[in-house]
Motif scaffolding. Structure first.
Motif, short mmCIF file in Angstrom:
data_model
loop_
_atom_site.label_atom_id
_atom_site.label_comp_id
_atom_site.label_asym_id
_atom_site.label_seq_id
_atom_site.Cartn_x
_atom_site.Cartn_y
_atom_site.Cartn_z
N LYS A 47 4.94 6.36 2.90
CA LYS A 47 4.23 7.62 2.70
C LYS A 47 3.47 7.99 3.98
O LYS A 47 2.84 7.16 4.61
N ASN A 49 0.62 9.99 6.35
CA ASN A 49 -0.77 10.43 6.33
C ASN A 49 -0.79 11.92 6.61
O ASN A 49 -0.46 12.35 7.71
N TYR A 77 1.64 6.94 9.15
CA TYR A 77 1.94 6.55 7.77
C TYR A 77 0.78 5.80 7.15
O TYR A 77 -0.07 5.25 7.85
N ARG A 78 0.76 5.75 5.83
CA ARG A 78 -0.23 4.95 5.08
C ARG A 78 0.25 3.51 5.09
O ARG A 78 1.04 3.11 4.25
N THR A 80 0.01 -0.43 4.68
CA THR A 80 -0.65 -1.52 3.97
C THR A 80 0.10 -2.80 4.34
O THR A 80 1.24 -2.73 4.82
#
Length: 107
Positions: A47, A49, A77-78, A80
């Motif tokens: 996903k 940003n 991007y997000r 993690t």
């Protein structure tokens, strides 16, 4: 294609890859690439940003190097912690060549 590092920190802005070119092909490439994350047993699109978009402008060097080196701005991007891969397509004038390389984002 291989990543320069297998592990990157969570706050990384760019990841880097090298595409070896043993046949010395002059490849056409652009800014169109895909970032995916391994989630629940399959690759999913990462996903972004905010509102980003990548245009695809073709580029071809007028010589064929032994390798190509690329920088990918994953900070768009997000991100993690987890396993990711970059997918990039190239064209050699006759056919499309799609490659990928995997890496990890660590805490």
């Amino acid at each position: 294609m291989n990543m320069i590092q297998n592990h990157y920190p969570l706050n990384t802005k760019n990841v880097y890859a090298i595409l070896l070119n043993p046949k010395l092909k002059s490849l056409i490439f652009g800014g169109d690439w895909t970032l995916q994350k391994w989630e629940n047993g399959s690759w999913m699109g990462a996903k972004m940003n905010g509102m980003y978009g990548f245009g695809d402008v073709g580029m071809q060097l007028n010589f064929a190097p032994d390798y190509y080196c690329f920088s990918y701005p994953v900070s768009c991007y997000r991100i993690t912690p987890g396993k990711y891969r970059i997918i990039q397509s190239f064209h050699d004038g006759r056919e499309e060549i799609t490659v990928s390389a995997e890496f990890w984002i660590d805490e």
